[in-house]
Design a protein around this motif. Sequence first.
Motif, short mmCIF file in Angstrom:
data_model
loop_
_atom_site.label_atom_id
_atom_site.label_comp_id
_atom_site.label_asym_id
_atom_site.label_seq_id
_atom_site.Cartn_x
_atom_site.Cartn_y
_atom_site.Cartn_z
N LEU A 125 6.54 2.85 2.41
CA LEU A 125 6.37 3.84 1.34
C LEU A 125 4.99 3.69 0.68
O LEU A 125 4.36 4.68 0.32
N GLY A 126 4.52 2.45 0.55
CA GLY A 126 3.17 2.23 0.02
C GLY A 126 2.11 2.84 0.91
O GLY A 126 1.13 3.43 0.43
N ASN A 127 2.29 2.72 2.22
CA ASN A 127 1.33 3.31 3.16
C ASN A 127 1.38 4.83 3.13
O ASN A 127 0.35 5.50 3.28
N ASP A 133 -2.77 9.89 -0.65
CA ASP A 133 -3.80 9.89 -1.70
C ASP A 133 -5.20 10.09 -1.13
O ASP A 133 -6.03 10.77 -1.72
N ARG A 134 -5.46 9.50 0.02
CA ARG A 134 -6.81 9.63 0.57
C ARG A 134 -6.96 10.78 1.57
O ARG A 134 -8.01 10.94 2.18
N PHE A 135 -5.91 11.60 1.72
CA PHE A 135 -5.98 12.75 2.63
C PHE A 135 -7.17 13.63 2.25
O PHE A 135 -7.33 14.04 1.11
N GLY A 136 -8.01 13.89 3.23
CA GLY A 136 -9.15 14.77 3.02
C GLY A 136 -10.38 14.07 2.49
O GLY A 136 -11.46 14.67 2.44
N ASP A 145 -4.40 12.16 9.68
CA ASP A 145 -3.93 11.52 8.45
C ASP A 145 -2.49 11.94 8.13
O ASP A 145 -1.69 11.13 7.67
N LEU A 146 -2.16 13.19 8.39
CA LEU A 146 -0.80 13.66 8.15
C LEU A 146 0.16 13.03 9.15
O LEU A 146 1.31 12.71 8.82
N GLN A 147 -0.30 12.83 10.38
CA GLN A 147 0.55 12.18 11.39
C GLN A 147 0.81 10.72 11.00
O GLN A 147 1.91 10.20 11.22
N LYS A 148 -0.18 10.06 10.40
CA LYS A 148 0.02 8.69 9.93
C LYS A 148 1.12 8.66 8.87
O LYS A 148 1.98 7.77 8.87
#
Length: 171
Positions: A125-127, A133-136, A145-148
């Motif tokens: 959940l932290g990840n 938060d850092r998306f984009g 990033d969305l797949q992560k």
Amino acid sequence: MNFKVGDRVAVKPAYTSPYDTWYRPLKIDLNKIYTVTHVKTIWSEPHIRLNGVSGMFVSGTYFELVYPTPTKSKEVTLKFDEAKYLLDLEDYIKNTYSQHYAASKPLQTAELIYTDPERGLAYTLGNIIKYADRFGKKCGKNKTDLQKIAHYAIHAMYCLDKQKQEENKGE
């Protein structure tokens, strides 16, 4: 075991060199999930054929069910290309297992963390929060990033299921 067409199966870990019905060794990927494409009874035993593999197999000897054929209770129309994104996500996840940090170690760090499901759930959940938060911001808005985030959500579900299994053992 009797499989149905459409079932997803994997090679049982105990078998390293499956043979077909005629006892010919088959080249089969032990780490791949196959789809049952044909079911036939030969010599009063159920046999199966798999996508991408020639030959028939005694169904219960070498394979175990991974994903059963979904039962159709109601036809659903997906409106947002979910099937496409799930296939993309599956490809992304499979690719992560061949990346340098995963392929070079026999045990991934996450596996150690997930031995305690509560700690694993907090970690995943932290990840999810970190990547959301850092998306984009790091590489622009991108699908990876969305797949992560989705991959960590799957890990969170794994940890939650493991936590519930451990709670049920104590009852």
